[in-house]
Design an enzyme around this catalytic site. Structure first.
Site, PDB file in Angstrom:
ATOM      1  N   ASP A  47       1.091  -0.934   0.189  1.00 34.76           N
ATOM      2  CA  ASP A  47       0.025   0.221  -0.071  1.00 34.76           C
ATOM      3  C   ASP A  47       0.532   0.968   0.198  1.00 34.76           C
ATOM      4  O   ASP A  47       1.727   1.225  -0.394  1.00 34.76           O
ATOM      5  CB  ASP A  47      -1.140  -0.298   1.386  1.00 34.76           C
ATOM      6  N   LEU A  48       0.528   2.352  -0.029  1.00 37.48           N
ATOM      7  CA  LEU A  48       1.393   3.376   0.064  1.00 37.48           C
ATOM      8  C   LEU A  48       2.055   3.910   0.699  1.00 37.48           C
ATOM      9  O   LEU A  48       3.424   4.009   0.503  1.00 37.48           O
ATOM     10  CB  LEU A  48      -0.423   4.344  -0.190  1.00 37.48           C
TER      11      LEU A  48
END
Length: 227
Positions: free
Chosen positions: A101-102
């Site tokens: 994820d980011l």
């Protein structure tokens, strides 16, 4: 696809003619004469007949050290993506095998070989993935035991496969997964009342980042070895 079918499709020759070509030894697969009609070929097999190259597509495998703030995607209107870190003419042909994820960092794999990427991400393949996890609260004494039995996810109506957990400090652990469900580590800790504040993937199979700097990448082969 079988070699005889591939040749018939590529050249528009009948199956009988194609098989005669194979029997005559004028067909090569990956640089070697191939006499077996049913030899399996795929998108990345180099095939030639009568000295003419019919297919040569090169499989590409990269290991990237993903920094925080980059999205595991090929394009996005709001955030920079990991593809933007790949300074190669083939970058647009790549996809990601096992996303982060980011905010997460660490080892990310990119390839143009969809069959290979699926072999790494399908749970039944049991490829180990090692993560270093920072937590908001101290680790529960029984956390390793709970995770070794799996955590039930009501949304999917399933229990995760056993997870190996090693306590590194009061608020940090190392996790080894053999599957990769959506936000799995964060959801597992949420289920026992804790919160992940940082997640770093350190290893996939035997492949580790070593001294690869954040934002950099290197070539590997399909066996997860640096080349």
């Amino acid at each position: 696809m079988r070699l005889d079918r591939f040749l018939s499709h590529q050249t528009r020759l009948g199956k009988k003619t194609v098989r005669q070509k194979i029997d005559a030894g004028v067909v090569s697969v990956n640089g070697q004469v191939e006499l077996f009609h049913r030899c399996e070929v795929d998108h990345f097999t180099t095939v030639a007949m009568d000295g003419e190259l019919l297919q040569k597509n090169k499989a590409i495998y990269l290991m990237l050290h993903k920094p925080a703030g980059y999205l595991s995607a090929t394009s996005d209107p709001q955030h920079p993506t990991v593809i933007e870190l790949i300074d190669e003419p083939y970058a647009a042909d790549l996809h990601i095998a096992g996303r982060l994820d980011l905010a997460s960092t660490g080892l990310l794999l990119l390839t143009n070989n969809g069959r290979w990427s699926r072999s790494l991400t399908e749970p039944d393949k049991k490829v180990p993935k090692v993560y270093q996890v920072q937590l908001r609260d101290p680790v529960r004494d029984d956390c390793a035991e709970i995770f070794s039995k799996g955590i039930y996810f009501a949304f999917e109506d399933l229990t995760t496969s056993p997870v190996e957990l090693t306590i590194l400090s009061d608020t940090s652990v190392e996790i080894t997964l053999y599957e990769g469900r959506y936000h799995q580590i964060k959801r597992m800790f949420h289920a026992i009342g804790n919160k992940v504040i940082a997640l770093h993937r350190a290893q996939i199979g035997d492949l580790t980042l070593g001294q690869l700097p954040a934002g950099s990448y290197t070539r590997i082969n399909r066996d997860l070895k640096i080349i």
